[in-house]
Design an enzyme around this catalytic site. Sequence first.
Site, PDB file in Angstrom:
ATOM      1  N   SER A  10       0.822  -1.210   0.000  1.00  0.00           N
ATOM      2  CA  SER A  10       0.000   0.000   0.000  1.00  0.00           C
ATOM      3  C   SER A  10       0.860   1.266   0.000  1.00  0.00           C
ATOM      4  O   SER A  10       1.873   1.349   0.690  1.00  0.00           O
ATOM      5  CB  SER A  10      -0.901   0.004   1.235  1.00  0.00           C
ATOM      6  OG  SER A  10      -1.546   1.245   1.348  1.00  0.00           O
ATOM      7  N   LYS A  64     -14.231  -2.870   1.736  1.00  0.00           N
ATOM      8  CA  LYS A  64     -14.978  -1.603   1.659  1.00  0.00           C
ATOM      9  C   LYS A  64     -16.493  -1.775   1.859  1.00  0.00           C
ATOM     10  O   LYS A  64     -17.129  -0.892   2.417  1.00  0.00           O
ATOM     11  CB  LYS A  64     -14.733  -0.912   0.316  1.00  0.00           C
ATOM     12  CG  LYS A  64     -13.369  -0.238   0.220  1.00  0.00           C
ATOM     13  CD  LYS A  64     -13.272   0.544  -1.091  1.00  0.00           C
ATOM     14  CE  LYS A  64     -11.910   1.148  -1.287  1.00  0.00           C
ATOM     15  NZ  LYS A  64     -11.821   1.946  -2.509  1.00  0.00           N
ATOM     16  N   ASP A 106     -13.870   8.257  -1.778  1.00  0.00           N
ATOM     17  CA  ASP A 106     -13.500   7.953  -3.172  1.00  0.00           C
ATOM     18  C   ASP A 106     -14.185   8.906  -4.151  1.00  0.00           C
ATOM     19  O   ASP A 106     -13.611   9.299  -5.164  1.00  0.00           O
ATOM     20  CB  ASP A 106     -13.873   6.504  -3.525  1.00  0.00           C
ATOM     21  CG  ASP A 106     -12.850   5.501  -2.994  1.00  0.00           C
ATOM     22  OD1 ASP A 106     -11.700   5.914  -2.725  1.00  0.00           O
ATOM     23  OD2 ASP A 106     -13.195   4.315  -2.850  1.00  0.00           O
ATOM     24  N   GLY A 131     -18.731  -1.110 -11.019  1.00  0.00           N
ATOM     25  CA  GLY A 131     -18.369  -1.613  -9.696  1.00  0.00           C
ATOM     26  C   GLY A 131     -18.392  -0.499  -8.656  1.00  0.00           C
ATOM     27  O   GLY A 131     -19.056   0.529  -8.835  1.00  0.00           O
ATOM     28  N   THR A 154     -20.542  -6.178 -18.565  1.00  0.00           N
ATOM     29  CA  THR A 154     -21.798  -6.880 -18.275  1.00  0.00           C
ATOM     30  C   THR A 154     -22.897  -5.822 -18.237  1.00  0.00           C
ATOM     31  O   THR A 154     -23.057  -5.112 -17.242  1.00  0.00           O
ATOM     32  CB  THR A 154     -21.702  -7.620 -16.919  1.00  0.00           C
ATOM     33  OG1 THR A 154     -20.496  -8.378 -16.899  1.00  0.00           O
ATOM     34  CG2 THR A 154     -22.901  -8.524 -16.678  1.00  0.00           C
ATOM     35  N   LYS A 157     -25.436  -5.256 -15.310  1.00  0.00           N
ATOM     36  CA  LYS A 157     -24.969  -4.573 -14.090  1.00  0.00           C
ATOM     37  C   LYS A 157     -25.063  -3.052 -14.258  1.00  0.00           C
ATOM     38  O   LYS A 157     -25.412  -2.331 -13.335  1.00  0.00           O
ATOM     39  CB  LYS A 157     -23.529  -4.990 -13.752  1.00  0.00           C
ATOM     40  CG  LYS A 157     -23.487  -6.189 -12.812  1.00  0.00           C
ATOM     41  CD  LYS A 157     -22.115  -6.759 -12.669  1.00  0.00           C
ATOM     42  CE  LYS A 157     -21.213  -5.992 -11.740  1.00  0.00           C
ATOM     43  NZ  LYS A 157     -19.881  -6.663 -11.627  1.00  0.00           N
ATOM     44  N   ILE A 215      -8.759   5.964 -13.729  1.00  0.00           N
ATOM     45  CA  ILE A 215      -8.461   5.908 -12.286  1.00  0.00           C
ATOM     46  C   ILE A 215      -7.416   4.838 -11.956  1.00  0.00           C
ATOM     47  O   ILE A 215      -6.942   4.754 -10.834  1.00  0.00           O
ATOM     48  CB  ILE A 215      -9.734   5.762 -11.413  1.00  0.00           C
ATOM     49  CG1 ILE A 215     -10.335   4.355 -11.480  1.00  0.00           C
ATOM     50  CG2 ILE A 215     -10.770   6.817 -11.753  1.00  0.00           C
ATOM     51  CD1 ILE A 215     -11.335   4.100 -10.351  1.00  0.00           C
ATOM     52  N   GLY A 238      -4.520   8.463 -12.916  1.00  0.00           N
ATOM     53  CA  GLY A 238      -5.172   7.852 -11.759  1.00  0.00           C
ATOM     54  C   GLY A 238      -4.620   8.280 -10.410  1.00  0.00           C
ATOM     55  O   GLY A 238      -5.337   8.255  -9.401  1.00  0.00           O
TER      56      GLY A 238
HETATM   57  P1  NAP Z   1     -15.041  -3.684  -8.922  1.00  0.00           P
HETATM   58  O1  NAP Z   1     -16.118  -3.291  -7.973  1.00  0.00           O
HETATM   59  O2  NAP Z   1     -14.523  -5.073  -8.923  1.00  0.00           O
HETATM   60  O3  NAP Z   1     -15.606  -3.344 -10.428  1.00  0.00           O
HETATM   61  C1  NAP Z   1     -14.821  -3.611 -11.547  1.00  0.00           C
HETATM   62  C2  NAP Z   1     -15.592  -3.205 -12.817  1.00  0.00           C
HETATM   63  O4  NAP Z   1     -14.666  -3.304 -13.904  1.00  0.00           O
HETATM   64  C3  NAP Z   1     -16.765  -4.104 -13.183  1.00  0.00           C
HETATM   65  O5  NAP Z   1     -17.797  -3.305 -13.717  1.00  0.00           O
HETATM   66  C4  NAP Z   1     -16.185  -5.048 -14.265  1.00  0.00           C
HETATM   67  O6  NAP Z   1     -17.115  -5.433 -15.242  1.00  0.00           O
HETATM   68  C5  NAP Z   1     -15.201  -4.137 -14.935  1.00  0.00           C
HETATM   69  N1  NAP Z   1     -14.074  -4.856 -15.540  1.00  0.00           N
HETATM   70  C6  NAP Z   1     -13.171  -5.639 -14.918  1.00  0.00           C
HETATM   71  N2  NAP Z   1     -12.247  -6.062 -15.797  1.00  0.00           N
HETATM   72  C7  NAP Z   1     -12.596  -5.558 -17.019  1.00  0.00           C
HETATM   73  C8  NAP Z   1     -12.036  -5.643 -18.311  1.00  0.00           C
HETATM   74  N3  NAP Z   1     -10.917  -6.355 -18.554  1.00  0.00           N
HETATM   75  N4  NAP Z   1     -12.653  -4.985 -19.335  1.00  0.00           N
HETATM   76  C9  NAP Z   1     -13.758  -4.256 -19.100  1.00  0.00           C
HETATM   77  N5  NAP Z   1     -14.346  -4.143 -17.895  1.00  0.00           N
HETATM   78  C10 NAP Z   1     -13.765  -4.769 -16.851  1.00  0.00           C
HETATM   79  O7  NAP Z   1     -13.755  -2.754  -8.753  1.00  0.00           O
HETATM   80  P2  NAP Z   1     -13.670  -1.252  -8.160  1.00  0.00           P
HETATM   81  O8  NAP Z   1     -13.552  -1.300  -6.685  1.00  0.00           O
HETATM   82  O9  NAP Z   1     -14.763  -0.462  -8.775  1.00  0.00           O
HETATM   83  O10 NAP Z   1     -12.236  -0.801  -8.709  1.00  0.00           O
HETATM   84  C11 NAP Z   1     -12.003  -0.692 -10.098  1.00  0.00           C
HETATM   85  C12 NAP Z   1     -10.611  -0.181 -10.385  1.00  0.00           C
HETATM   86  O11 NAP Z   1     -10.447   1.116  -9.845  1.00  0.00           O
HETATM   87  C13 NAP Z   1      -9.475  -1.020  -9.789  1.00  0.00           C
HETATM   88  O12 NAP Z   1      -8.474  -1.153 -10.781  1.00  0.00           O
HETATM   89  C14 NAP Z   1      -8.957  -0.196  -8.640  1.00  0.00           C
HETATM   90  O13 NAP Z   1      -7.570  -0.393  -8.427  1.00  0.00           O
HETATM   91  C15 NAP Z   1      -9.198   1.228  -9.170  1.00  0.00           C
HETATM   92  N6  NAP Z   1      -9.333   2.194  -8.070  1.00  0.00           N
HETATM   93  C16 NAP Z   1      -8.484   3.269  -8.090  1.00  0.00           C
HETATM   94  C17 NAP Z   1      -8.566   4.202  -7.071  1.00  0.00           C
HETATM   95  C18 NAP Z   1      -7.635   5.380  -7.070  1.00  0.00           C
HETATM   96  O14 NAP Z   1      -7.509   6.015  -6.000  1.00  0.00           O
HETATM   97  N7  NAP Z   1      -7.018   5.746  -8.172  1.00  0.00           N
HETATM   98  C19 NAP Z   1      -9.521   4.057  -6.051  1.00  0.00           C
HETATM   99  C20 NAP Z   1     -10.397   2.968  -6.092  1.00  0.00           C
HETATM  100  C21 NAP Z   1     -10.298   2.017  -7.124  1.00  0.00           C
HETATM  101  P3  NAP Z   1     -18.111  -6.676 -15.054  1.00  0.00           P
HETATM  102  O15 NAP Z   1     -19.300  -6.116 -14.315  1.00  0.00           O
HETATM  103  O16 NAP Z   1     -18.438  -7.090 -16.428  1.00  0.00           O
HETATM  104  O17 NAP Z   1     -17.376  -7.727 -14.271  1.00  0.00           O
END
Ligand code: NAP
Length: 280
Positions: A10, A64, A106, A131, A154, A157, A215, A238
Amino acid sequence: MVIGSPVNHSLSPQLHNTAYEALSIDEQYIYVACEVAKPDLATYISGIRTMQHICSISCTIPHKESVMQYLDEIDPVAQKIGAVNTIIRTSQASSTHSYLKGYNTDWLGILAPLKKRVPLTDKKITIIGAGGAARAAIYGLLIEQASVTVVNRTLDKAKVLAQEFGCNTAALDHKAAFDSADIIINTTPAGMHPNEMISPIPKEYIHAGQLVFDIVYTPFNTMLLRDAHEQGADVIHGHEMLLQQAAAQLTLYTGKAAPLEAMERVLLQLVDSGGSTLSV
Ligand code: NAP
């Protein structure tokens, strides 16, 4: 402290401890990372209640959403988003035990970098993903009266999310949803290390005059941002979300304004040198 799993890489300890130093409060505050596996979360939170010296906790993947059930109160914004990334210990006269309240920062991490650049009212914004991060983005952007379209791999969703928040939806391969957008935000992990050669959308979906915010912050220059740059669009990296959500956490923890310059300096060094396995 930050709890999560895995949490050993982290960036938050360096980010927050740098801020404490810059604010000259590093003798009162120290920030550490604690590995807490999913099955141990309830016991851990119950243990924290007895440790009065722990005044605040950051929460990252995979806790979370699940941590919400163990807290005494959830801020209405975090309740609407459906996730907590910040827990504050407060004293409540009516409570016989430590009172833990959950917040979400966030959404501020997504809004602040955008608002720094453009007014968001009536802007057409296409969000990729459905997500937790997408929920935070939609919540904030609707408050700013932007016109939001959610696209997701998807589609069902995205439809559920669009119905809940009252925004539009489209399939991920629906080019028109991108053509008409002023701003495109990627909230999926597509393009994150080790999948650096992937972008969530084809390059042709992006054009000059747009603002593209990814992001994902490892790598610093994701494929999506490289494509956006080549197409003549403006970009937001990001790390800016990471910085701004941490800044809002720091204010909740200490009541002080975050020293953004010092925090961004250390963050850029870490993101530049880290690459592989960094997390919030
Ligand atoms: P999450 O709840 O697991 O949601 C992921 C989403 O991404 C889902 O809608 C999923 O689609 C989609 N997805 C996953 N792989 C994909 C691909 N290869 N192509 C297209 N769509 C894809 O995750 P989250 O908590 O929202 O986090 C998402 C990302 O944001 C992570 O990479 C995380 O590291 C980043 N993040 C960054 C920060 C920052 O401070 N910069 C903060 C929070 C999160 P499906 O519904 O089809 O499965």
